[in-house]
Design a protein around this motif. Sequence first.
Motif, mmCIF file in Angstrom:
data_model
loop_
_atom_site.group_PDB
_atom_site.id
_atom_site.type_symbol
_atom_site.label_atom_id
_atom_site.label_comp_id
_atom_site.label_asym_id
_atom_site.label_seq_id
_atom_site.Cartn_x
_atom_site.Cartn_y
_atom_site.Cartn_z
ATOM 1 N N UNK A 3 34.878 -6.790 -36.157
ATOM 2 C CA UNK A 3 34.990 -7.427 -35.200
ATOM 3 C C UNK A 3 35.616 -8.912 -35.764
ATOM 4 N N UNK A 4 36.429 -9.670 -35.063
ATOM 5 C CA UNK A 4 36.815 -11.051 -35.512
ATOM 6 C C UNK A 4 35.574 -11.771 -35.414
ATOM 7 N N UNK A 33 29.760 -19.529 -39.248
ATOM 8 C CA UNK A 33 28.222 -19.848 -38.971
ATOM 9 C C UNK A 33 27.519 -18.468 -38.842
ATOM 10 N N UNK A 34 28.082 -17.320 -38.306
ATOM 11 C CA UNK A 34 27.349 -16.091 -38.123
ATOM 12 C C UNK A 34 27.203 -15.318 -39.302
ATOM 13 N N UNK A 35 28.039 -15.487 -40.421
ATOM 14 C CA UNK A 35 27.821 -14.869 -41.680
ATOM 15 C C UNK A 35 27.193 -15.675 -42.832
ATOM 16 N N UNK A 36 27.232 -17.086 -42.436
ATOM 17 C CA UNK A 36 26.757 -17.994 -43.515
ATOM 18 C C UNK A 36 27.647 -18.370 -44.386
ATOM 19 N N UNK A 37 29.030 -17.978 -44.288
ATOM 20 C CA UNK A 37 30.087 -18.260 -45.492
ATOM 21 C C UNK A 37 30.342 -19.747 -45.289
ATOM 22 N N UNK A 105 40.234 -33.768 -39.171
ATOM 23 C CA UNK A 105 39.517 -32.907 -37.997
ATOM 24 C C UNK A 105 39.033 -31.339 -38.459
ATOM 25 N N UNK A 106 37.825 -31.036 -38.086
ATOM 26 C CA UNK A 106 37.377 -29.628 -37.782
ATOM 27 C C UNK A 106 38.302 -28.815 -36.757
ATOM 28 N N UNK A 107 38.643 -27.497 -37.438
ATOM 29 C CA UNK A 107 39.546 -26.642 -36.462
ATOM 30 C C UNK A 107 38.884 -25.249 -36.497
ATOM 31 N N UNK A 108 39.028 -24.651 -35.581
ATOM 32 C CA UNK A 108 38.257 -23.139 -35.232
ATOM 33 C C UNK A 108 39.432 -22.250 -35.363
ATOM 34 N N UNK A 109 39.187 -21.169 -35.943
ATOM 35 C CA UNK A 109 39.853 -19.899 -35.920
ATOM 36 C C UNK A 109 39.103 -18.534 -35.755
ATOM 37 N N UNK A 110 39.890 -17.524 -35.650
ATOM 38 C CA UNK A 110 39.254 -16.037 -35.521
ATOM 39 C C UNK A 110 39.976 -15.318 -36.841
#
Length: 136
Positions: A3-4, A33-37, A105-110
């Motif tokens: 999953x992404x 955040x989910x994987x702690x990377x 600035x912080x950006x978000x991706x999948x």
Amino acid sequence: MRAAEVYDYAIVRVVPRVEREEFINAGAIVSCQRTGFLQAAIELDEARLRALDPHADVETVRRHLRAIVAICAGLPEGGPIAQLPYRARFHWLTARRSSIIQTSPVHTGLCADTGSALNRIMDRMVRPLATPRSPA
């Protein structure tokens, strides 16, 4: 197929003369955040830095850039910040500041793989652009 994963990233910038607001991209920080990377990649182009400021203290810049990598990795040479939980480290590294080393600035991706995402970000935002091939 995995999953992404949602990840956050920021570009690491070197601003040799803060008052001029000119910068070069020198790296990227990626956090999932989910994987702690949490990982940073740094590639300083000294020629571009010297083009902005011929008197830049390159060794000091390199030392500060190495500290970002150490903080992300949680290494002792990253000092007390490197001992914080990984998300606190990411937020500390990406906080706005007026110094020679700044972040976008912080950006978000999948992505399916955060390590590969870091490499793609480095290709797109930090490494020199490929020279276009001329038509044959």
